[in-house]
Design an enzyme around this catalytic site. Structure first.
Site, PDB file in Angstrom:
ATOM      1  N   LYS A  44       0.824  -1.212   0.000  1.00  0.00           N
ATOM      2  CA  LYS A  44       0.000   0.000   0.000  1.00  0.00           C
ATOM      3  C   LYS A  44       0.857   1.260   0.000  1.00  0.00           C
ATOM      4  O   LYS A  44       0.484   2.271  -0.589  1.00  0.00           O
ATOM      5  CB  LYS A  44      -0.943   0.013   1.200  1.00  0.00           C
ATOM      6  CG  LYS A  44      -2.101  -0.949   1.042  1.00  0.00           C
ATOM      7  CD  LYS A  44      -3.226  -0.668   2.004  1.00  0.00           C
ATOM      8  CE  LYS A  44      -4.425  -1.539   1.699  1.00  0.00           C
ATOM      9  NZ  LYS A  44      -5.431  -1.513   2.742  1.00  0.00           N
ATOM     10  N   LYS A  88      -4.921  -9.290  -6.879  1.00  0.00           N
ATOM     11  CA  LYS A  88      -6.230  -9.560  -6.268  1.00  0.00           C
ATOM     12  C   LYS A  88      -7.240  -8.487  -6.670  1.00  0.00           C
ATOM     13  O   LYS A  88      -6.849  -7.357  -6.978  1.00  0.00           O
ATOM     14  CB  LYS A  88      -6.098  -9.701  -4.752  1.00  0.00           C
ATOM     15  CG  LYS A  88      -5.933  -8.446  -4.023  1.00  0.00           C
ATOM     16  CD  LYS A  88      -6.042  -8.615  -2.524  1.00  0.00           C
ATOM     17  CE  LYS A  88      -5.961  -7.210  -1.990  1.00  0.00           C
ATOM     18  NZ  LYS A  88      -6.095  -6.921  -0.668  1.00  0.00           N
ATOM     19  N   LYS A 135     -10.491  -2.648  -4.346  1.00  0.00           N
ATOM     20  CA  LYS A 135     -11.240  -1.394  -4.464  1.00  0.00           C
ATOM     21  C   LYS A 135     -10.384  -0.313  -5.086  1.00  0.00           C
ATOM     22  O   LYS A 135     -10.875   0.608  -5.707  1.00  0.00           O
ATOM     23  CB  LYS A 135     -11.599  -0.861  -3.062  1.00  0.00           C
ATOM     24  CG  LYS A 135     -12.428  -1.737  -2.216  1.00  0.00           C
ATOM     25  CD  LYS A 135     -12.515  -1.165  -0.793  1.00  0.00           C
ATOM     26  CE  LYS A 135     -13.039  -2.223   0.144  1.00  0.00           C
ATOM     27  NZ  LYS A 135     -13.042  -1.856   1.551  1.00  0.00           N
TER      28      LYS A 135
HETATM   29  P1  TYM Z   1     -10.862  -4.829   3.662  1.00  0.00           P
HETATM   30  O1  TYM Z   1     -11.850  -3.745   3.934  1.00  0.00           O
HETATM   31  O2  TYM Z   1      -9.742  -4.537   2.741  1.00  0.00           O
HETATM   32  O3  TYM Z   1     -11.607  -6.098   3.094  1.00  0.00           O
HETATM   33  C1  TYM Z   1     -12.733  -6.660   3.756  1.00  0.00           C
HETATM   34  C2  TYM Z   1     -12.688  -8.175   3.669  1.00  0.00           C
HETATM   35  O4  TYM Z   1     -12.685  -8.578   2.295  1.00  0.00           O
HETATM   36  C3  TYM Z   1     -11.606  -9.486   2.062  1.00  0.00           C
HETATM   37  N1  TYM Z   1     -11.125  -9.290   0.686  1.00  0.00           N
HETATM   38  C4  TYM Z   1     -10.991 -10.283  -0.214  1.00  0.00           C
HETATM   39  N2  TYM Z   1     -11.250 -11.615  -0.134  1.00  0.00           N
HETATM   40  C5  TYM Z   1     -11.033 -12.352  -1.248  1.00  0.00           C
HETATM   41  N3  TYM Z   1     -10.579 -11.839  -2.415  1.00  0.00           N
HETATM   42  C6  TYM Z   1     -10.318 -10.518  -2.550  1.00  0.00           C
HETATM   43  N4  TYM Z   1      -9.906 -10.021  -3.707  1.00  0.00           N
HETATM   44  C7  TYM Z   1     -10.528  -9.669  -1.405  1.00  0.00           C
HETATM   45  N5  TYM Z   1     -10.369  -8.350  -1.179  1.00  0.00           N
HETATM   46  C8  TYM Z   1     -10.742  -8.130   0.106  1.00  0.00           C
HETATM   47  C9  TYM Z   1     -10.545  -9.095   3.087  1.00  0.00           C
HETATM   48  O5  TYM Z   1      -9.658 -10.151   3.342  1.00  0.00           O
HETATM   49  C10 TYM Z   1     -11.401  -8.757   4.293  1.00  0.00           C
HETATM   50  O6  TYM Z   1     -11.728  -9.922   5.020  1.00  0.00           O
HETATM   51  N6  TYM Z   1      -7.907  -4.937   7.669  1.00  0.00           N
HETATM   52  C11 TYM Z   1      -9.174  -5.361   7.163  1.00  0.00           C
HETATM   53  C12 TYM Z   1     -10.336  -4.862   7.981  1.00  0.00           C
HETATM   54  C13 TYM Z   1     -10.250  -5.114   9.451  1.00  0.00           C
HETATM   55  C14 TYM Z   1     -10.460  -6.369  10.103  1.00  0.00           C
HETATM   56  C15 TYM Z   1     -10.321  -6.090  11.490  1.00  0.00           C
HETATM   57  C16 TYM Z   1     -10.734  -7.643   9.633  1.00  0.00           C
HETATM   58  C17 TYM Z   1     -10.019  -4.194  10.409  1.00  0.00           C
HETATM   59  N7  TYM Z   1     -10.058  -4.780  11.647  1.00  0.00           N
HETATM   60  C18 TYM Z   1     -10.472  -7.116  12.432  1.00  0.00           C
HETATM   61  C19 TYM Z   1     -10.876  -8.662  10.593  1.00  0.00           C
HETATM   62  C20 TYM Z   1     -10.730  -8.394  11.964  1.00  0.00           C
HETATM   63  C21 TYM Z   1      -9.342  -4.817   5.752  1.00  0.00           C
HETATM   64  O7  TYM Z   1      -8.727  -3.854   5.363  1.00  0.00           O
HETATM   65  O8  TYM Z   1     -10.283  -5.415   5.038  1.00  0.00           O
END
Ligand code: TYM
Length: 333
Positions: A114, A198, A201
């Protein structure tokens, strides 16, 4: 004993098929099982680690709640709230930043990706992001964390932080070590334009992802334009090796249809991609369109969405404030 589930999604707009298949679809299944206690968090504090327009952020928080509910998470069964409204998250993140080690954070690949080449200009928040994530999880005595594959390293860090805190303060098992719940075949949905990246967004091209708010025509068009190769669909999994885009589309079909990848391959063996793509578009429209319609409907019911967040934050605060009281005692405040 009930399983305690916690997960978070950033309200940064453009929630896509990767978020749905990798995480949210699994949240719904966990929410439906009465054996689970589920907390789903809209992680707005994480979102501001990169610049956000305040007005858009507020709307994106609501849109994330709308997506949870439209996908099938029942706010009566699960706690849904936004992170900034439970101040214990920021406070525990600070305390845990005194437990976490620089060397551990320096290994985080997501920060490297990032921050890109100019890491000197990245925010400190982006760097310490996984510590806030550990705080989120540990505050609720979470036993299981449903996430996509890209969050695996952050969860390992969370376990390390929990373990070190328990050891340093000699409070065996105070912070529970959470288990990741990562769905084997569907944990990493890739870009429709490049099977080595992957689905994300932040990818510039909108054609690289199916957004959960896409219309039927947009879905059909994106699948038509999705990259494949010249070969037909193989008759066994091994022959998919090295065919990243082809494999990704078959995985998407499998996840939506509930078939294993192997069964999907058997179903379409030797067929060409133009035929397969018609089936894929159809199942995407069948599964995603009702969600996108419902999201749009819910976005007109702002007071309902705000009420869900308010109720959720009250319930989350109740749990978090008890944990933080104990943390104060342990640390010596
Ligand atoms: P975030 O907002 O980037 O994504 C949310 C969830 O979607 C999953 N994800 C994917 N899974 C499969 N293929 C993809 N291309 C893909 N893109 C995104 C992510 O793995 C995630 O589960 N850090 C986390 C948010 C967070 C969190 C937490 C998660 C903050 N605190 C505590 C679990 C527990 C994040 O940025 O997710």
């Amino acid at each position: 004993m009930k399983k305690k589930i916690f997960s978070g999604v950033q309200p940064t707009g453009n929630l896509h098929l990767g978020n749905y298949l990798g995480a949210i679809k699994n949240f719904v299944k966990l929410n439906d099982d009465p054996e689970n206690h589920c907390v789903f968090c809209v992680v707005d504090l994480h979102a501001i680690t990169v610049n956000q327009d305040p007005k858009e952020l507020r709307e994106n928080i609501r849109e994330t709640v709308a997506t949870f509910v439209a996908s099938g998470i029942d706010p009566k069964k699960s706690i849904i709230f936004n992170q900034s409204k439970v101040s214990a998250h920021s406070e525990v993140a600070w305390i845990l930043s005194c437990t976490a080690r620089m060397g551990w954070l320096n290994r985080m690949t997501q920060f490297k990706e990032k921050a890109g080449k100019d890491k000197e200009k990245a925010s400190i928040g982006l760097y310490s992001y996984p510590i806030l994530m550990a705080a989120d999880i540990l505050l609720y005595d979470t036993t299981h964390v449903p996430v996509g594959d890209d969050q695996k390293q952050h969860l390992e860090l969370c376990r390390d932080i929990a373990q070190k805190f328990n050891n340093d303060f000699k409070v065996d098992n105070f912070f529970k070590l959470p288990e990741p719940l990562i769905q084997k075949e569907f944990s990493r949905i890739m870009s429709l334009k490049d099977g080595s990246k992957k689905m994300s967004k932040s990818e510039l091209s909108n054609l690289s992802r199916i957004n959960l708010t896409d219309s039927e025509d947009q879905i059909i068009n994106k699948i038509k334009k999705a990259k494949t190769d010249t070969l037909p669909i193989p008759s066994n999994i091994d022959e998919l090796n090295g065919r990243l885009e082809a494999k990704n589309l078959l995985i998407i079909y499998s996840s939506l249809s509930g078939l294993t990848l192997e069964k999907t391959i058997n179903k379409f063996a030797e067929k060409n991609f133009s035929e397969f793509k018609k089936n894929l578009s159809q199942i995407l429209v069948d599964k995603i369109n009702p969600i996108s319609q419902e999201i749009k409907k819910l976005l007109n019911e702002k007071s309902y969405l705000d009420k869900i967040l308010l109720e959720g934050s009250k319930n989350a605060n109740q749990i978090a404030s008890k944990k933080i009281e104990k943390i104060h005692e342990i640390v010596g405040f």
